[in-house]
Design a protein around this motif. Structure first.
Motif, PDB file in Angstrom:
ATOM      1  N   TYR A  26     -72.736  34.983 -24.430  1.00 42.12           N
ATOM      2  CA  TYR A  26     -74.160  34.652 -24.484  1.00 42.12           C
ATOM      3  C   TYR A  26     -74.844  34.892 -23.138  1.00 42.12           C
ATOM      4  O   TYR A  26     -76.027  35.252 -23.090  1.00 42.12           O
ATOM      5  CB  TYR A  26     -74.365  33.202 -24.931  1.00 42.12           C
ATOM      6  CG  TYR A  26     -74.053  32.992 -26.381  1.00 42.12           C
ATOM      7  CD1 TYR A  26     -74.938  33.404 -27.373  1.00 42.12           C
ATOM      8  CD2 TYR A  26     -72.863  32.404 -26.779  1.00 42.12           C
ATOM      9  CE1 TYR A  26     -74.646  33.227 -28.714  1.00 42.12           C
ATOM     10  CE2 TYR A  26     -72.562  32.221 -28.115  1.00 42.12           C
ATOM     11  CZ  TYR A  26     -73.457  32.634 -29.086  1.00 42.12           C
ATOM     12  OH  TYR A  26     -73.164  32.469 -30.408  1.00 42.12           O
TER      13      TYR A  26
ATOM     14  N   GLY B 197     -75.422  38.607 -22.955  1.00 45.86           N
ATOM     15  CA  GLY B 197     -76.458  38.952 -23.935  1.00 45.86           C
ATOM     16  C   GLY B 197     -77.843  38.548 -23.465  1.00 45.86           C
ATOM     17  O   GLY B 197     -78.811  39.309 -23.588  1.00 45.86           O
ATOM     18  N   LEU B 198     -77.939  37.340 -22.882  1.00 44.82           N
ATOM     19  CA  LEU B 198     -79.213  36.866 -22.346  1.00 44.82           C
ATOM     20  C   LEU B 198     -79.646  37.727 -21.160  1.00 44.82           C
ATOM     21  O   LEU B 198     -80.837  38.040 -21.006  1.00 44.82           O
ATOM     22  CB  LEU B 198     -79.084  35.401 -21.910  1.00 44.82           C
ATOM     23  CG  LEU B 198     -80.340  34.735 -21.328  1.00 44.82           C
ATOM     24  CD1 LEU B 198     -81.453  34.691 -22.385  1.00 44.82           C
ATOM     25  CD2 LEU B 198     -80.027  33.323 -20.837  1.00 44.82           C
TER      26      LEU B 198
ATOM     27  N   SER C  45     -76.739  29.407 -33.714  1.00 43.52           N
ATOM     28  CA  SER C  45     -75.391  29.467 -33.132  1.00 43.52           C
ATOM     29  C   SER C  45     -75.285  28.613 -31.871  1.00 43.52           C
ATOM     30  O   SER C  45     -74.367  27.801 -31.716  1.00 43.52           O
ATOM     31  CB  SER C  45     -75.017  30.919 -32.807  1.00 43.52           C
ATOM     32  OG  SER C  45     -75.037  31.710 -33.965  1.00 43.52           O
ATOM     33  N   LEU C  46     -76.237  28.801 -30.958  1.00 46.45           N
ATOM     34  CA  LEU C  46     -76.216  28.041 -29.710  1.00 46.45           C
ATOM     35  C   LEU C  46     -76.417  26.551 -29.961  1.00 46.45           C
ATOM     36  O   LEU C  46     -75.811  25.713 -29.277  1.00 46.45           O
ATOM     37  CB  LEU C  46     -77.296  28.565 -28.758  1.00 46.45           C
ATOM     38  CG  LEU C  46     -76.949  29.861 -28.019  1.00 46.45           C
ATOM     39  CD1 LEU C  46     -78.162  30.375 -27.256  1.00 46.45           C
ATOM     40  CD2 LEU C  46     -75.779  29.651 -27.054  1.00 46.45           C
TER      41      LEU C  46
ATOM     42  N   VAL D 120     -67.629  31.912 -24.595  1.00 52.38           N
ATOM     43  CA  VAL D 120     -69.009  31.668 -25.041  1.00 52.38           C
ATOM     44  C   VAL D 120     -69.995  31.970 -23.916  1.00 52.38           C
ATOM     45  O   VAL D 120     -71.010  32.641 -24.117  1.00 52.38           O
ATOM     46  CB  VAL D 120     -69.173  30.204 -25.515  1.00 52.38           C
ATOM     47  CG1 VAL D 120     -70.649  29.839 -25.661  1.00 52.38           C
ATOM     48  CG2 VAL D 120     -68.463  30.003 -26.846  1.00 52.38           C
TER      49      VAL D 120
ATOM     50  N   SER E 282     -79.105  33.538 -33.012  1.00 50.45           N
ATOM     51  CA  SER E 282     -78.682  33.020 -31.711  1.00 50.45           C
ATOM     52  C   SER E 282     -79.093  31.570 -31.539  1.00 50.45           C
ATOM     53  O   SER E 282     -78.354  30.761 -30.960  1.00 50.45           O
ATOM     54  CB  SER E 282     -79.258  33.872 -30.579  1.00 50.45           C
ATOM     55  OG  SER E 282     -80.676  33.889 -30.633  1.00 50.45           O
TER      56      SER E 282
ATOM     57  N   TYR F 249     -72.394  43.259 -22.540  1.00 49.59           N
ATOM     58  CA  TYR F 249     -72.122  42.470 -23.749  1.00 49.59           C
ATOM     59  C   TYR F 249     -71.396  43.258 -24.838  1.00 49.59           C
ATOM     60  O   TYR F 249     -70.868  42.666 -25.785  1.00 49.59           O
ATOM     61  CB  TYR F 249     -73.417  41.844 -24.299  1.00 49.59           C
ATOM     62  CG  TYR F 249     -74.265  42.743 -25.168  1.00 49.59           C
ATOM     63  CD1 TYR F 249     -74.126  42.733 -26.556  1.00 49.59           C
ATOM     64  CD2 TYR F 249     -75.232  43.582 -24.620  1.00 49.59           C
ATOM     65  CE1 TYR F 249     -74.910  43.542 -27.362  1.00 49.59           C
ATOM     66  CE2 TYR F 249     -76.022  44.389 -25.416  1.00 49.59           C
ATOM     67  CZ  TYR F 249     -75.853  44.361 -26.791  1.00 49.59           C
ATOM     68  OH  TYR F 249     -76.628  45.166 -27.585  1.00 49.59           O
TER      69      TYR F 249
ATOM     70  N   ASN G 253     -70.483  36.598 -32.808  1.00 53.52           N
ATOM     71  CA  ASN G 253     -71.340  35.432 -32.632  1.00 53.52           C
ATOM     72  C   ASN G 253     -70.936  34.312 -33.605  1.00 53.52           C
ATOM     73  O   ASN G 253     -70.785  33.147 -33.207  1.00 53.52           O
ATOM     74  CB  ASN G 253     -72.796  35.850 -32.870  1.00 53.52           C
ATOM     75  CG  ASN G 253     -73.760  34.689 -32.864  1.00 53.52           C
ATOM     76  OD1 ASN G 253     -74.099  34.143 -31.829  1.00 53.52           O
ATOM     77  ND2 ASN G 253     -74.217  34.306 -34.036  1.00 53.52           N
TER      78      ASN G 253
END
Length: 312
Positions: free
Chosen positions: A253, A256-257, A211-212, A249, A208, A279, A113
């Motif tokens: 993500y 993961g989402l 990071s996002l 990316v 998160s 993930y 991440n």
């Protein structure tokens, strides 16, 4: 009421894996063995390409090199144990082994991440401030970003692992997963695990979220700079350097989402475990292909390595 066992008395947990159907076990073994081999070989080729080609000794490929190392480590933290369990028909994992696996998975997931954030910042500087790129993205800053990423990932993993050490467990020690995931281990606790759950959700949201936010800000600035460019060639070159990172990316993500949503919607823990493959296994396998197929310099370096290997 279920009897509580002190944490020091626990000998092992049971990893139930992705399915309890014995007929599917050989298929799963072959599938995950193939994915693991592809992951290791693909990422090793990326590492060798970056090390052997002087044209790739730049910040962008320095971060890619570290991302490939992280992908290898994350896959190695989960898949070999799963393959061994299927082959030996033994689902047991020791208490120490389970918490160690939990810790390593957290380290490498958070590290991946952080590396994706560092790579987004690198692309932002390269496209929005090209004349200052070599000054800003100097070796010292790149090294500091890696050290910061490692510090955050190790600190986060140790925090959750030490909190898990304080839990006491019942006689039901079955984990409906193929590795010791933090949420699944905490669910087995008979002692109060509210603080563990709260801390896990808080840290995941903070990491998160930050990071996002950095990645989205970087790409808003990048798109703004691309729109201001008048030369088509410059636009294409700039976009091509970001395309691979943006795909990685989105994959990381997005999966993961998807796992987070599936765990909230799907009642079955076993189905959540299947979703977790998306993930912890799939992105690590696909990353080398994404970077090698979309990058001319990387393709050239890989051809040189493959030709050397062929003529050995």
């Amino acid at each position: 009421m279920m009897p509580v066992r002190n944490r020091t008395d626990i000998s092992e947990f049971l990893l139930l894996g992705l399915t309890d159907d014995p007929e599917l076990q050989p298929l799963l073994f072959c599938l995950f063995l193939s994915m693991y081999v592809v992951t290791i070989l693909g990422n090793l080729l990326i590492i060798l390409a970056v090390l052997s080609d002087s044209h790739l000794h730049t910040p962008m490929y320095f971060f890619l090199y570290n991302l490939s190392l992280t992908d290898i480590c994350l896959s190695t933290a989960t898949i070999p144990k799963m393959l061994l369990d299927i082959q030996a028909k033994n689902q047991g994992i020791s208490y120490v082994g389970c918490l160690s696996q939990l810790c390593f998975v957290l380290i490498f997931v958070v590290l991946e991440n952080c590396l994706l954030v560092a790579m987004a910042f690198d692309r932002y500087v390269a496209i929005c401030h090209p004349l200052m790129y070599k000054i800003i993205m100097n070796p010292r800053l790149c090294g500091l970003l890696i050290l910061l990423s490692l510090s955050i990932s190790i600190g986060d993993a140790l925090l959750h692992t030490l909190m898990a050490l304080q839990l006491s467990f019942c006689t039901d020690l079955e984990i409906p997963h193929f590795f010791c995931e933090l949420a699944q281990v905490v669910k087995l606790a008979c002692s109060d695990s509210f603080i563990n759950t709260l801390l896990a959700n808080f840290m995941a949201s903070v990491l998160s979220g930050i990071s996002l936010s950095v990645i989205i800000f970087s790409y808003i600035q990048i798109i703004s700079s691309l729109l201001q460019m008048t030369t088509v060639g410059r636009k294409y070159k700039a976009f091509s350097t970001c395309g691979s990172h943006l795909l990685v990316v989105t994959l990381f993500y997005g999966t993961g989402l998807g796992v987070y949503i599936s765990s909230a919607v799907i009642v079955s823990s076993r189905r959540t475990a299947v979703a977790s493959v998306m993930y912890t296994v799939v992105p690590q396998m696909l990353n080398p292909f994404i970077y090698s197929l979309r990058n001319r310099d990387m393709k050239g370096a890989l051809r040189k390595i493959i030709s050397r290997i062929t003529f050995l």
